[in-house]
Structure formats: structure tokens, C-alpha cells
Design an enzyme around this catalytic site. Structure first.
Site, mmCIF file in Angstrom:
data_model
loop_
_atom_site.group_PDB
_atom_site.id
_atom_site.type_symbol
_atom_site.label_atom_id
_atom_site.label_comp_id
_atom_site.label_asym_id
_atom_site.label_seq_id
_atom_site.Cartn_x
_atom_site.Cartn_y
_atom_site.Cartn_z
ATOM 1 N N SER A 195 -0.313 -9.198 -1.650
ATOM 2 C CA SER A 195 0.621 -8.577 -2.586
ATOM 3 C C SER A 195 1.978 -9.214 -2.412
ATOM 4 C CB SER A 195 0.720 -7.071 -2.326
ATOM 5 O OG SER A 195 1.767 -6.497 -3.089
ATOM 6 N N HIS B 108 -2.892 -14.846 -6.738
ATOM 7 C CA HIS B 108 -2.597 -15.264 -8.110
ATOM 8 C C HIS B 108 -3.270 -16.598 -8.427
ATOM 9 C CE1 HIS B 108 1.105 -12.728 -7.307
ATOM 10 N NE2 HIS B 108 0.660 -12.198 -8.441
ATOM 11 N N ASP C 187 -5.177 -4.100 -8.572
ATOM 12 C CA ASP C 187 -4.624 -3.098 -9.488
ATOM 13 C C ASP C 187 -5.752 -2.655 -10.425
ATOM 14 O OD1 ASP C 187 -1.938 -3.203 -8.542
ATOM 15 O OD2 ASP C 187 -1.719 -5.120 -9.551
ATOM 16 N N GLN D 190 8.289 -1.509 -16.903
ATOM 17 C CA GLN D 190 7.232 -0.883 -16.108
ATOM 18 C C GLN D 190 7.732 -0.393 -14.756
ATOM 19 O OE1 GLN D 190 4.749 -4.571 -15.871
ATOM 20 N NE2 GLN D 190 4.482 -4.015 -13.728
#
Length: 297
Positions: free
Chosen positions: A205, A57, A170, A81
Site C-alpha cells: 500500500s 501497481h 480494495d 474521495q
């Protein structure tokens, strides 16, 4: 809720950002900040996240800082989501730690709304993208990409960003967002950033922290098996994806939802390596769903 800032004294080892980081919990606070920056002629970058931040990130923040005058990071665990409510409940939430990471990285603003801010009473609109969202993760997570497309559309419009930065891990999500922006004429440049990997090459992740030590050791086999399958596919092996699925099963990944080669542009099946394509994998290990992808070129 009024603006707050993170104190400079808590940042001894980081470069001082141009301004103290604004923390906004409501839309009006953020839009007022954006209006001020716009009036000053400053360009704006957006880094949308769901928190539980890792180095991947922060590389997005770094990329945004290199290309924009002001950078907004958002933290919002988007409930619409999640197709699995247990997954939503278990998603790690580390807001204070995340805010400190962002401040040290040099982000100028953090937008951290709750669900009632993003989806107030009476909210009834969903953004649905046909085609590119229907397969791969879309086939196994009903409604997931509708939730992603809806929240990202809102974030892009609220932030009025010139550029928005997303990781390529992603990759299907990235292509869906590009489709939304193109179809709805949203004036923003969507920037894809390379996957950040751990020292053993496992894709970073937030979900990795949920793996047991033994499962984490097994997970590190995933990128090596993928690299072997990519090389086999380059050489014309039509069974490379089937062999990869079998190898993953033998390592303990169960179930293997998909291991398949797809064209980058529209995620249609790739029959060979003559056009830009990638290997996409989604597999479960120790109750954790892991995804990864690798370019074939």
C-alpha cells in the site's frame, strides 16, 4: 498541453515498449491517442492509480500488457474521495518517479490530469452506488465511494478501455466498480488482480511508507492474525471475528474499525463458509489506516 514522451535512453535495464510512452495532462490529448489506437484495431487496457506506485501497481500494468495491445495508466489523487482533508494533504505524490516506473514497465500512455481537468468549473454530477457501498469502508468514510465511483466512471469513458485492472486489496471498491459498469452499461471488462504482498505478507500500500519502523513491524502481524481467523471461521467458529478484533487491539491497532466475514458477491454478512466469502479488516496503526482482506475458500 501537448503530448510528451519519455526518452528511450533512460531505460537501459528495461524491455523496450512497442511505442514511447505518451504523457497526457489533458483529456483531448488522451482521446486523440485512443482514437488513433482504435482506428488501428488495437485493444486498450486501463490501470487507474493515485500514484505513489509500488510493485502491486506494476503487476496491474503487467496483467494489462498480457491482455491488451495498448495500456494506459492514470495518476490522479482524486480530491472528492477523501473525507479527511489532512489525509489528502499527506497523500504521497511522486509523479516523476511514478512516470519512470510506468515507462520501464511498458505502459504506452500515462494520463496525469489535475483537478481542474477532471472537475472543471460547474461540475455537478456524482455517481452513487446503493447497498454495496454503505458498509465496511463506506460506513467509516462518508462520501468516499461516491468519489471513487465518479472518477472511475470518468476514466473509463475517457479512455474507452476494453479492460480495466484493479487490485483486490480494495475488494469493496472492486465490487462497487463492477456494479457501476453493469448498471450503466459501460462496455468494459473489470479485471480483479490478486493482492501483492511484501516479503512479510503485509499487503502493499502507498500508505505503508507513512508507518514508523516500529509500527511497520507491528503491521506485519496483521496478515498472520487474519489467516488464523480465516482458518477458525472455516472450522465453524462463530467468534473468530471477535477474537481477531481483540487480538488486533492487543497488538496496538487502535481503533479497529471492522474485522468481519462478508460474502464476495454483495458483501452481505457471511454466516459460514458455504458460499464464497472473505475476511475484511480495517484498522489504524501509528495514525495510518490499513485495510486488507483474505478469501475464506
Amino acid at each position: 498541453m501537448s503530448d510528451t514522451t519519455m526518452p528511450d535512453a533512460a531505460m537501459p535495464n528495461a524491455a523496450m515498449p512497442d511505442t514511447a510512452m505518451i504523457v497526457a495532462h489533458d483529456i483531448s490529448t488522451l482521446t486523440a491517442t485512443v482514437a488513433r489506437w482504435r482506428a488501428e484495431g488495437l485493444s486498450i487496457g486501463l490501470v487507474p492509480t493515485m500514484g505513489a506506485l509500488h510493485e502491486g501497481h506494476l503487476t496491474l500494468v503487467e496483467a494489462a500488457l498480457a491482455r491488451c495491445d495498448r495500456v494506459i495508466a492514470s495518476i490522479f489523487v482524486n480530491p472528492i474521495q477523501f473525507d479527511n482533508q489532512d489525509d489528502l494533504a499527506k497523500y504521497p505524490r511522486t509523479a516523476d518517479e511514478d512516470a519512470e516506473h510506468l515507462r520501464k514497465a511498458g505502459a504506452h500512455a500515462l494520463f496525469m490530469p489535475d483537478a481542474t481537468v477532471m472537475y472543471p468549473a460547474g461540475f455537478a454530477t456524482t455517481v452513487h452506488v446503493k447497498g454495496v457501498s454503505s458498509e465496511l469502508c463506506g460506513a467509516f468514510r462518508p462520501g468516499h465511494f461516491d468519489g471513487v465511483a465518479t472518477v472511475v466512471t470518468k476514466l473509463l469513458l475517457i479512455s474507452r478501455a476494453d479492460r480495466a485492472f484493479f487490485g483486490e486489496k480494495d475488494f469493496q471498491q472492486l465490487q462497487i466498480i463492477r456494479r457501476v459498469v453493469a448498471d450503466l452499461n459501460i462496455p468494459v471488462d473489470i479485471v480483479g488482480c490478486p493482492i501483492k504482498r511484501e516479503s512479510d505478507m503485509l499487503a502493499m500500500s502507498s500508505r505503508n511508507r507513512r508507518l514508523s519502523p516500529e509500527a511497520r513491524r507491528i503491521a506485519a502481524r496483521l496478515p498472520a492474525l487474519m489467516r488464523a481467523a480465516v482458518e477458525s471461521f472455516r472450522q465453524g467458529d462463530e467468534e473468530s471475528s471477535a477474537r481477531l478484533r481483540a487480538a488486533l487491539g492487543a497488538e496496538g491497532f487502535d481503533p479497529v474499525e471492522y474485522a468481519t466475514f462478508r460474502q464476495e458477491a454483495d458483501l452481505a454478512p457471511a454466516l459460514d463458509a458455504s458460499t464464497p466469502c472473505r475476511l475484511f479488516v480495517a484498522a489504524w496503526l501509528d495514525g495510518v489506516r490499513l485495510i486488507d482482506n483474505m478469501p475464506v475458500a
